[in-house]
Scaffold this motif. Structure first.
Motif, PDB file in Angstrom:
ATOM      1  N   VAL A  11       0.795  -1.184   0.093  1.00  0.00           N
ATOM      2  CA  VAL A  11       0.180  -0.082  -0.019  1.00  0.00           C
ATOM      3  C   VAL A  11       0.776   1.270  -0.185  1.00  0.00           C
ATOM      4  O   VAL A  11       1.777   1.585   0.861  1.00  0.00           O
ATOM      5  CB  VAL A  11      -0.920   0.007   1.100  1.00  0.00           C
ATOM      6  CG1 VAL A  11      -1.797   1.094   0.991  1.00  0.00           C
ATOM      7  CG2 VAL A  11      -1.903  -1.265   1.327  1.00  0.00           C
ATOM      8  N   TYR A  13       0.822   5.770  -0.464  1.00  0.00           N
ATOM      9  CA  TYR A  13      -0.157   6.928  -0.134  1.00  0.00           C
ATOM     10  C   TYR A  13       0.836   7.948  -0.494  1.00  0.00           C
ATOM     11  O   TYR A  13       2.032   7.969  -0.728  1.00  0.00           O
ATOM     12  CB  TYR A  13      -0.341   6.820   1.437  1.00  0.00           C
ATOM     13  CG  TYR A  13       0.704   6.996   2.344  1.00  0.00           C
ATOM     14  CD1 TYR A  13       1.195   8.200   2.814  1.00  0.00           C
ATOM     15  CD2 TYR A  13       1.338   5.763   2.843  1.00  0.00           C
ATOM     16  CE1 TYR A  13       2.198   8.087   3.734  1.00  0.00           C
ATOM     17  CE2 TYR A  13       2.492   5.947   3.775  1.00  0.00           C
ATOM     18  CZ  TYR A  13       2.831   6.962   4.111  1.00  0.00           C
ATOM     19  OH  TYR A  13       3.957   7.116   5.068  1.00  0.00           O
ATOM     20  N   CYS A  43      -0.409  -0.491  -4.641  1.00  0.00           N
ATOM     21  CA  CYS A  43      -1.693  -0.152  -4.631  1.00  0.00           C
ATOM     22  C   CYS A  43      -1.930   1.020  -3.994  1.00  0.00           C
ATOM     23  O   CYS A  43      -1.205   1.408  -3.050  1.00  0.00           O
ATOM     24  CB  CYS A  43      -2.727  -1.194  -4.379  1.00  0.00           C
ATOM     25  SG  CYS A  43      -2.525  -1.726  -2.878  1.00  0.00           S
ATOM     26  N   GLU A  45      -4.864   3.932  -2.496  1.00  0.00           N
ATOM     27  CA  GLU A  45      -6.588   4.525  -2.319  1.00  0.00           C
ATOM     28  C   GLU A  45      -6.940   4.960  -3.617  1.00  0.00           C
ATOM     29  O   GLU A  45      -8.115   5.044  -4.163  1.00  0.00           O
ATOM     30  CB  GLU A  45      -6.723   5.133  -1.104  1.00  0.00           C
ATOM     31  CG  GLU A  45      -8.225   5.385  -0.992  1.00  0.00           C
ATOM     32  CD  GLU A  45      -8.423   6.047   0.407  1.00  0.00           C
ATOM     33  OE1 GLU A  45      -9.920   6.460   0.864  1.00  0.00           O
ATOM     34  OE2 GLU A  45      -7.575   6.250   1.283  1.00  0.00           O
ATOM     35  N   GLU A  46      -6.009   6.035  -4.228  1.00  0.00           N
ATOM     36  CA  GLU A  46      -6.261   6.880  -5.356  1.00  0.00           C
ATOM     37  C   GLU A  46      -4.833   6.571  -6.177  1.00  0.00           C
ATOM     38  O   GLU A  46      -4.121   7.343  -6.093  1.00  0.00           O
ATOM     39  CB  GLU A  46      -6.564   8.255  -4.937  1.00  0.00           C
ATOM     40  CG  GLU A  46      -7.826   8.674  -4.171  1.00  0.00           C
ATOM     41  CD  GLU A  46      -7.896  10.051  -3.972  1.00  0.00           C
ATOM     42  OE1 GLU A  46      -7.303  10.769  -4.418  1.00  0.00           O
ATOM     43  OE2 GLU A  46      -8.763  10.428  -3.047  1.00  0.00           O
ATOM     44  N   GLY A  63      -5.495   0.182  -7.674  1.00  0.00           N
ATOM     45  CA  GLY A  63      -6.317   0.525  -6.480  1.00  0.00           C
ATOM     46  C   GLY A  63      -6.458  -0.423  -5.568  1.00  0.00           C
ATOM     47  O   GLY A  63      -5.625  -1.407  -5.497  1.00  0.00           O
ATOM     48  N   LEU A  64      -7.068  -0.151  -4.476  1.00  0.00           N
ATOM     49  CA  LEU A  64      -6.971  -1.055  -3.270  1.00  0.00           C
ATOM     50  C   LEU A  64      -7.877  -2.557  -3.252  1.00  0.00           C
ATOM     51  O   LEU A  64      -7.694  -3.104  -2.647  1.00  0.00           O
ATOM     52  CB  LEU A  64      -7.875  -0.348  -1.987  1.00  0.00           C
ATOM     53  CG  LEU A  64      -7.316   0.911  -1.518  1.00  0.00           C
ATOM     54  CD1 LEU A  64      -8.017   1.376  -0.232  1.00  0.00           C
ATOM     55  CD2 LEU A  64      -5.729   0.715  -1.082  1.00  0.00           C
ATOM     56  N   SER A  85      -8.455   6.876   6.223  1.00  0.00           N
ATOM     57  CA  SER A  85      -9.760   6.858   5.621  1.00  0.00           C
ATOM     58  C   SER A  85     -10.492   5.276   5.925  1.00  0.00           C
ATOM     59  O   SER A  85      -9.754   4.427   6.361  1.00  0.00           O
ATOM     60  CB  SER A  85      -9.904   7.152   3.994  1.00  0.00           C
ATOM     61  OG  SER A  85      -9.622   5.694   3.464  1.00  0.00           O
ATOM     62  N   VAL A  87     -12.425   3.859   4.078  1.00  0.00           N
ATOM     63  CA  VAL A  87     -12.189   2.860   2.857  1.00  0.00           C
ATOM     64  C   VAL A  87     -10.857   2.180   3.033  1.00  0.00           C
ATOM     65  O   VAL A  87     -11.011   0.683   2.721  1.00  0.00           O
ATOM     66  CB  VAL A  87     -12.182   3.584   1.467  1.00  0.00           C
ATOM     67  CG1 VAL A  87     -11.699   2.807   0.337  1.00  0.00           C
ATOM     68  CG2 VAL A  87     -13.232   4.243   1.251  1.00  0.00           C
ATOM     69  N   LEU A  88      -9.669   2.623   3.375  1.00  0.00           N
ATOM     70  CA  LEU A  88      -8.309   2.284   3.705  1.00  0.00           C
ATOM     71  C   LEU A  88      -8.662   1.096   4.631  1.00  0.00           C
ATOM     72  O   LEU A  88      -8.096  -0.290   4.542  1.00  0.00           O
ATOM     73  CB  LEU A  88      -7.328   2.967   3.857  1.00  0.00           C
ATOM     74  CG  LEU A  88      -5.911   2.455   4.043  1.00  0.00           C
ATOM     75  CD1 LEU A  88      -5.503   1.286   2.963  1.00  0.00           C
ATOM     76  CD2 LEU A  88      -5.100   3.521   4.222  1.00  0.00           C
ATOM     77  N   SER A  91     -10.514  -2.026   4.010  1.00  0.00           N
ATOM     78  CA  SER A  91      -9.885  -2.875   3.145  1.00  0.00           C
ATOM     79  C   SER A  91      -8.793  -3.745   3.730  1.00  0.00           C
ATOM     80  O   SER A  91      -8.515  -5.085   3.432  1.00  0.00           O
ATOM     81  CB  SER A  91      -9.033  -2.222   2.016  1.00  0.00           C
ATOM     82  OG  SER A  91      -9.975  -1.352   1.052  1.00  0.00           O
TER      83      SER A  91
END
Length: 321
Positions: A11, A13, A43, A45-46, A63-64, A85, A87-88, A91
């Motif tokens: 991940v 960022y 990957c 998030e955006e 992406g995620l 977030s 979302v993260l 996941s």
């Protein structure tokens, strides 16, 4: 028959350190001349163009959703003051619940903690930020005294160089000592530092490597792993008293001499089990345990397995490399 590579989602960022991102990619990435053992996908998030804190950008394609199918999810770092977030965090929880191994390197432990997958458990992070993480998550046992901690489904480590050690430990767990040593040689780092080693050891660097008596003692002991080594004999080999040797060894390594020696013997035994057909009794003798009973005892207490199971798991895969 070659085994399928494990899928790894790393991940990234915006604003992260490129060094932290590169560590899992370097250790788990493809090796020249060898079949791939991992399919590493970075990957975010955006996905798209992300900044780094080194003054240049990176481009991330995935992406995620890459985490949805990953065998291993690596969280290489994080900003301690930034809230992740939903979302993260979702996941991360979903990947862990599905059975993925989650690896939090350095400040990635903050993401691990914020996701809730470590509640009531132990995490390791960089010593400088340990108090911050304890205050943020009092339900966790936060450790800043070791390099990394492996709880099976959850692995966390201290910063920078310890992240290399942690990723090499992952390779060793999946593919055995011999392949991990090959990777270490490829990237020119030490093949093994135990997770129990201290993070920060304030010991001065000798002005001349020849003055490092503890390094000499380590070489002396490694050359005699198949023999009994008493502490008095070991200290005398580098012209130190037992008391001085014990103090300097701990200052140099963060470990006692006997604990370090046990790890060296276990690594020798693992390598012999993975690369030879020697009987267990002979492996025990060659690695300095003296008897198969002693070897089994230490394998179980330190590694949580038996020599026979270790050979069954790693011998055939090693012979194919």
């Amino acid at each position: 028959m070659t085994e399928s590579p494990r899928t790894v989602a790393v991940v990234a960022y915006d604003g992260m350190s490129p060094f932290h991102l590169s560590v899992p990619c370097l250790v788990l990435g493809e090796r020249r001349g060898a079949p791939p053992r991992y399919d590493v996908q970075v990957c975010a998030e955006e996905p798209g163009s992300l900044r780094t804190n080194a003054g240049f950008g990176i481009s991330v394609q995935h992406g995620l959703e890459a985490m949805d199918r990953a065998d291993v999810v690596v969280l290489p770092s994080w900003h301690p003051g930034r809230d992740a977030s939903d979302v993260l965090l979702t996941s991360i929880r979903s990947a862990h619940a599905r059975g993925a191994t989650v690896v939090g390197l350095c400040l990635g432990a903050f993401l691990v903690a914020d996701s809730g997958i470590a509640d009531g458990r132990e995490v390791v992070t960089h010593w400088r930020y340990a108090d911050h993480l304890r205050a943020r998550h009092p339900e966790l046992t936060v450790r800043a005294d070791v390099l990394w901690s492996d709880q099976g489904d959850l692995i966390t480590s201290a910063g920078t160089a310890a992240s290399l050690d942690c990723c090499l430990h992952l390779v060793r767990t999946h593919h055995g000592v011999e392949f991990a040593q090959q990777v270490a040689r490829d990237i020119v780092v030490a093949p093994h530092r135990s997770g129990s080693q201290a993070q920060y050891i304030p010991v001065p660097v000798p002005p001349d490597p020849a003055d490092d008596v503890i390094e000499k003692a380590m070489v002396w002991a490694r050359e005699r792993l198949d023999q009994p080594v008493s502490l008095d004999e070991w200290a005398a080999a580098v012209a130190l008293s037992r008391r001085t040797f014990t103090r300097q060894f701990r200052a140099r390594t963060g470990s006692s001499g006997q604990a370090w020696l046990l790890r060296q013997r276990l690594d020798r035994a693992r390598l012999l089990l993975e690369t030879t057909d020697l009987p267990i009794e002979r492996v025990a003798a060659e690695s300095g345990f003296g008897s198969s009973d002693a070897l089994r005892h230490h394998f179980h207490s330190v590694l949580g397995t038996t020599p026979q199971r270790h050979r069954q798991e790693f011998y055939s895969s090693t012979s194919r490399t």
